[in-house]
Design a protein around this motif. Structure first.
Motif, PDB file in Angstrom:
ATOM      1  N   TRP A 111       4.666  26.706  29.217  1.00 46.25           N
ATOM      2  CA  TRP A 111       3.678  27.747  28.940  1.00 46.25           C
ATOM      3  C   TRP A 111       2.745  27.937  30.142  1.00 46.25           C
ATOM      4  CZ3 TRP A 111       3.089  31.335  25.215  1.00 46.25           C
ATOM      5  CH2 TRP A 111       1.858  32.007  25.147  1.00 46.25           C
ATOM      6  N   ASP A 112       2.332  26.855  30.742  1.00 49.33           N
ATOM      7  CA  ASP A 112       1.461  26.939  31.912  1.00 49.33           C
ATOM      8  C   ASP A 112       2.161  27.648  33.075  1.00 49.33           C
ATOM      9  OD1 ASP A 112      -0.517  25.637  30.523  1.00 49.33           O
ATOM     10  OD2 ASP A 112      -0.181  23.686  31.451  1.00 49.33           O
ATOM     11  N   GLU A 113       3.461  27.411  33.191  1.00 50.81           N
ATOM     12  CA  GLU A 113       4.242  28.090  34.233  1.00 50.81           C
ATOM     13  C   GLU A 113       4.282  29.597  33.967  1.00 50.81           C
ATOM     14  OE1 GLU A 113       8.823  28.024  36.062  1.00 50.81           O
ATOM     15  OE2 GLU A 113       8.128  26.449  34.696  1.00 50.81           O
ATOM     16  N   TYR A 114       4.491  29.955  32.712  1.00 51.49           N
ATOM     17  CA  TYR A 114       4.497  31.368  32.316  1.00 51.49           C
ATOM     18  C   TYR A 114       3.150  32.022  32.577  1.00 51.49           C
ATOM     19  CZ  TYR A 114       3.313  34.951  28.844  1.00 51.49           C
ATOM     20  OH  TYR A 114       2.807  36.056  28.209  1.00 51.49           O
ATOM     21  N   VAL A 115       2.093  31.361  32.167  1.00 48.81           N
ATOM     22  CA  VAL A 115       0.735  31.900  32.338  1.00 48.81           C
ATOM     23  C   VAL A 115       0.465  32.210  33.806  1.00 48.81           C
ATOM     24  CG1 VAL A 115      -1.693  31.221  32.294  1.00 48.81           C
ATOM     25  CG2 VAL A 115      -0.287  30.895  30.266  1.00 48.81           C
ATOM     26  N   LYS A 116       0.897  31.333  34.685  1.00 51.41           N
ATOM     27  CA  LYS A 116       0.674  31.517  36.119  1.00 51.41           C
ATOM     28  C   LYS A 116       1.555  32.627  36.684  1.00 51.41           C
ATOM     29  CE  LYS A 116       0.600  28.975  40.496  1.00 51.41           C
ATOM     30  NZ  LYS A 116       0.818  27.649  41.149  1.00 51.41           N
ATOM     31  N   GLU A 117       2.855  32.596  36.351  1.00 46.50           N
ATOM     32  CA  GLU A 117       3.787  33.569  36.915  1.00 46.50           C
ATOM     33  C   GLU A 117       3.554  34.979  36.376  1.00 46.50           C
ATOM     34  OE1 GLU A 117       7.888  32.586  36.697  1.00 46.50           O
ATOM     35  OE2 GLU A 117       7.687  30.752  37.879  1.00 46.50           O
ATOM     36  N   ALA A 118       3.224  35.075  35.088  1.00 44.67           N
ATOM     37  CA  ALA A 118       3.040  36.384  34.467  1.00 44.67           C
ATOM     38  C   ALA A 118       1.597  36.873  34.549  1.00 44.67           C
ATOM     39  CB  ALA A 118       3.495  36.335  33.006  1.00 44.67           C
TER      40      ALA A 118
END
Length: 210
Positions: free
Chosen positions: A107-114
């Motif tokens: 989720w943290d990866e998604y939050v950063k990338e998106a």
């Protein structure tokens, strides 16, 4: 002079706060086997799903089938608690949480990338956007079609690296679950065809003609 709240006023204020908080959570659909009924019950869910389709190029029936499998559309779903000696809790199997059962790291990866730093795992719109991002990335990294619910779910469960290594091949139970997700996606797709034109109509049209 400081105004003192009476016990009755305090009780009313507390009750109102509880009601407001409870109203913020959306209950799971009554009939999760029919995608049309899911969207008729929660009209805003269709709008969110259509937005994800347009943004990530992901067909609605794929993430909806995966979400059903992951959380049964419960906003606060999480893995069961593990117990030592049958009565001492020592944590959950993973950090998965919310509609999409996204793990904290992913989720943290998604939050950063998106670029969605305000997103929340227990918000349906955000969870759907996360799944659109994940499915799109599975297509980019592992060449899995966004329409392939079977292999998309295996990516989702095992992670991109695990899927490439074929970790699912030693998990017969997971393969069977992926087959169920694929079957449900096909059923959802057929159902959506019968009602999507109606779902696309705005509230004003439904007010006068619905």
């Amino acid at each position: 002079m400081k105004k003192v709240q009476t016990p009755v006023k305090v009780l009313l204020m507390a009750t109102t706060a509880v009601l407001l908080l409870s109203s913020c959570s959306t209950p799971p659909p009554q009939n999760t086997s029919n995608l049309c009924e899911i969207f008729y019950e929660h009209r805003d869910w269709y709008d969110a799903a259509a937005k994800v389709r347009d943004k990530w190029g992901v067909p609605i029936h794929v993430p909806m089938s995966m979400m059903y499998q992951e959380s049964s559309f419960k906003h606060n779903a999480r893995p069961p608690m593990r117990w030592f000696l049958g009565f001492i809790p020592y944590g959950r199997a993973s950090s998965a949480y919310g509609y999409s059962q996204a793990k904290t790291v992913t989720w943290d990866e998604y939050v950063k990338e998106a670029d969605r730093f305000w997103a929340s795992r227990d918000n349906f719109d955000d969870a759907m956007d996360f799944m659109g991002w994940y499915i799109s990335k599975s297509q980019r990294l592992n060449k899995v079609s966004k329409w392939d619910a079977y292999n998309q779910y295996l990516n989702y469960h095992e992670g991109w690296g695990g899927y490439r290594r074929g970790s699912y091949k030693k998990k017969a139970w997971l393969v069977n679950v992926a087959k169920k997700v694929d079957h449900r996606a096909k059923v959802y797709a057929g159902q959506l065809k019968s009602c999507e034109d109606d779902l696309k109509r705005g509230w004003l049209w439904r007010l006068f003609f619905g």
